[in-house]
Design an enzyme around this catalytic site. Structure first.
Site, PDB file in Angstrom:
ATOM      1  N   LEU A  32       2.033   8.505 -13.599  1.00  0.00           N
ATOM      2  CA  LEU A  32       3.409   8.567 -13.109  1.00  0.00           C
ATOM      3  C   LEU A  32       3.753   9.932 -12.521  1.00  0.00           C
ATOM      4  CD1 LEU A  32       5.271   6.607 -15.942  1.00  0.00           C
ATOM      5  CD2 LEU A  32       4.200   5.736 -13.853  1.00  0.00           C
ATOM      6  N   HIS A  36       7.906   7.527  -9.210  1.00  0.00           N
ATOM      7  CA  HIS A  36       8.096   6.462 -10.207  1.00  0.00           C
ATOM      8  C   HIS A  36       9.377   6.726 -11.020  1.00  0.00           C
ATOM      9  CE1 HIS A  36       3.499   6.391 -10.002  1.00  0.00           C
ATOM     10  NE2 HIS A  36       3.809   5.153  -9.704  1.00  0.00           N
TER      11      HIS A  36
HETATM   12  P1  AMP Z   1       2.215   2.220  -8.299  1.00  0.00           P
HETATM   13  O1  AMP Z   1       2.100   2.822  -9.652  1.00  0.00           O
HETATM   14  O2  AMP Z   1       1.591   3.046  -7.220  1.00  0.00           O
HETATM   15  O3  AMP Z   1       1.812   0.773  -8.271  1.00  0.00           O
HETATM   16  O4  AMP Z   1       3.764   2.237  -7.953  1.00  0.00           O
HETATM   17  C1  AMP Z   1       4.712   1.628  -8.786  1.00  0.00           C
HETATM   18  C2  AMP Z   1       6.029   1.549  -8.047  1.00  0.00           C
HETATM   19  O5  AMP Z   1       6.449   2.871  -7.715  1.00  0.00           O
HETATM   20  C3  AMP Z   1       5.930   0.775  -6.709  1.00  0.00           C
HETATM   21  O6  AMP Z   1       7.114   0.014  -6.531  1.00  0.00           O
HETATM   22  C4  AMP Z   1       5.828   1.884  -5.709  1.00  0.00           C
HETATM   23  O7  AMP Z   1       6.294   1.516  -4.426  1.00  0.00           O
HETATM   24  C5  AMP Z   1       6.719   2.930  -6.339  1.00  0.00           C
HETATM   25  N1  AMP Z   1       6.375   4.254  -5.804  1.00  0.00           N
HETATM   26  C6  AMP Z   1       5.166   4.860  -5.797  1.00  0.00           C
HETATM   27  N2  AMP Z   1       5.233   6.051  -5.179  1.00  0.00           N
HETATM   28  C7  AMP Z   1       6.516   6.193  -4.770  1.00  0.00           C
HETATM   29  C8  AMP Z   1       7.229   7.199  -4.050  1.00  0.00           C
HETATM   30  N3  AMP Z   1       6.624   8.304  -3.619  1.00  0.00           N
HETATM   31  N4  AMP Z   1       8.537   7.006  -3.822  1.00  0.00           N
HETATM   32  C9  AMP Z   1       9.169   5.879  -4.246  1.00  0.00           C
HETATM   33  N5  AMP Z   1       8.564   4.891  -4.915  1.00  0.00           N
HETATM   34  C10 AMP Z   1       7.258   5.044  -5.173  1.00  0.00           C
END
Ligand code: AMP
Length: 279
Positions: A32, A36
């Site tokens: 995270l 996140h």
């Molecule tokens: P992940 O752990 O990469 O699967 O991401 C989990 C959630 O966090 C997903 O909805 C992603 O789109 C969101 N997320 C990841 N990185 C970012 C970011 N830099 N800004 C906003 N949301 C993010």
């Protein structure tokens, strides 16, 4: 903050909540970062309780190397979540989710799945659909929060919710960036110093492409971006596309009534980074 690894135990907890408790849900793959956390904070403001899942979903990876090397930082993840008053964390194993059958279901997302990431990551969105649907069944959220960082994923989840007539409300969240513009990503920690130093070039180019799109046609902008990346040997452009925000179909001719977004995927060494910008 309570942490559950078993489906039965988190379901029991959720069932024991007072009737009408609103549940905000943030599905993640862990490692995270503040991106996140911005989703968790938004969920916290808009709901009675917040549930975060941490699960590196094997069925959405098209490259074994990416799955094996995906960063895992569970202790620091839990500290970050505790600090923003997350209520429940769900940390299942792959066996808990899939039993002995680590496979995706097949989805029809009305063509959204064939564009961009779908072209370059075979089976990715079937994997995403499978896990998100399963997590929604387990967590029964009122609202679920998804980052625009993975814009195509966000649209696909919206489509799945609509087609399956699920009652969860999907809430889009802004892309959270480092101060130099690089979109935050769990994969950023795997960049070499050299690649990390040039990576802000991706967003810088997206911003310039946005300005150019004001006066030039899409083909000219695409050509310009492709040329810019030829000047940056440490970054390898996989795709740059300008597409309709709703259908994700590549733009043909500019229509003032439509909303467009530019999407990009880039390799920095063997780390694949994606980003996008509203035009
Ligand atoms: P992940 O752990 O990469 O699967 O991401 C989990 C959630 O966090 C997903 O909805 C992603 O789109 C969101 N997320 C990841 N990185 C970012 C970011 N830099 N800004 C906003 N949301 C993010």
């Amino acid at each position: 903050m309570l942490v559950f690894a078993k489906i039965k135990s988190i379901q029991q907890k959720i069932k024991s909540l007072p009737k009408g408790t609103s549940i905000g849900f943030v599905p993640t793959m862990g490692a995270l970062h503040q991106g996140h956390i911005s989703l968790v904070e938004k969920a916290k403001k808009e709901n009675d309780i917040v549930v975060v899942s941490i699960f590196v979903n094997p069925t959405q990876f098209d490259r074994e190397e990416d799955l094996v090397n995906y960063p895992k930082t569970i202790d620091s993840d839990l500290s970050l979540l505790k600090a923003v008053f997350c209520d429940l964390v769900f940390t299942p194993t792959a066996e808990e989710i899939y039993a002995n059958n680590i496979q995706s279901a097949n989805f029809n997302f009305d063509g959204l799945e064939h564009q961009m990431e779908g072209k370059f990551r075979q089976g990715h969105f079937d994997g995403v659909g499978t896990i998100v649907k399963r997590l929604f069944e387990i967590v029964t959220p009122t609202k679920a929060y998804f980052g625009e960082k993975d814009y195509q994923q966000l649209q696909i989840i919206r489509k799945m919710v609509h087609k399956s007539q699920l009652s969860v409300k999907i809430i889009p969240c802004d892309i959270f960036r480092e101060t130099d513009g690089l979109a935050m990503s769990s994969r950023n920690t795997r960049l070499t110093n050299e690649h990390r130093n040039v990576a802000p070039f991706i967003y810088k180019t997206l911003k310039q492409a946005k300005i150019k799109f004001g006066t030039e046609n899409a083909l000219e902008v695409i050509k310009w971006v492709e040329n810019e990346f030829k000047k940056e040997p440490l970054l390898e452009l996989e795709y740059f596309e300008i597409a309709d925000e709703e259908t994700l179909l590549p733009i043909k001719t500019k229509n003032e009534k439509q909303k467009y977004r530019a999407f990009i995927a880039v390799f920095a060494g063997n780390i694949r980074l994606i980003d996008n910008i509203s035009l």
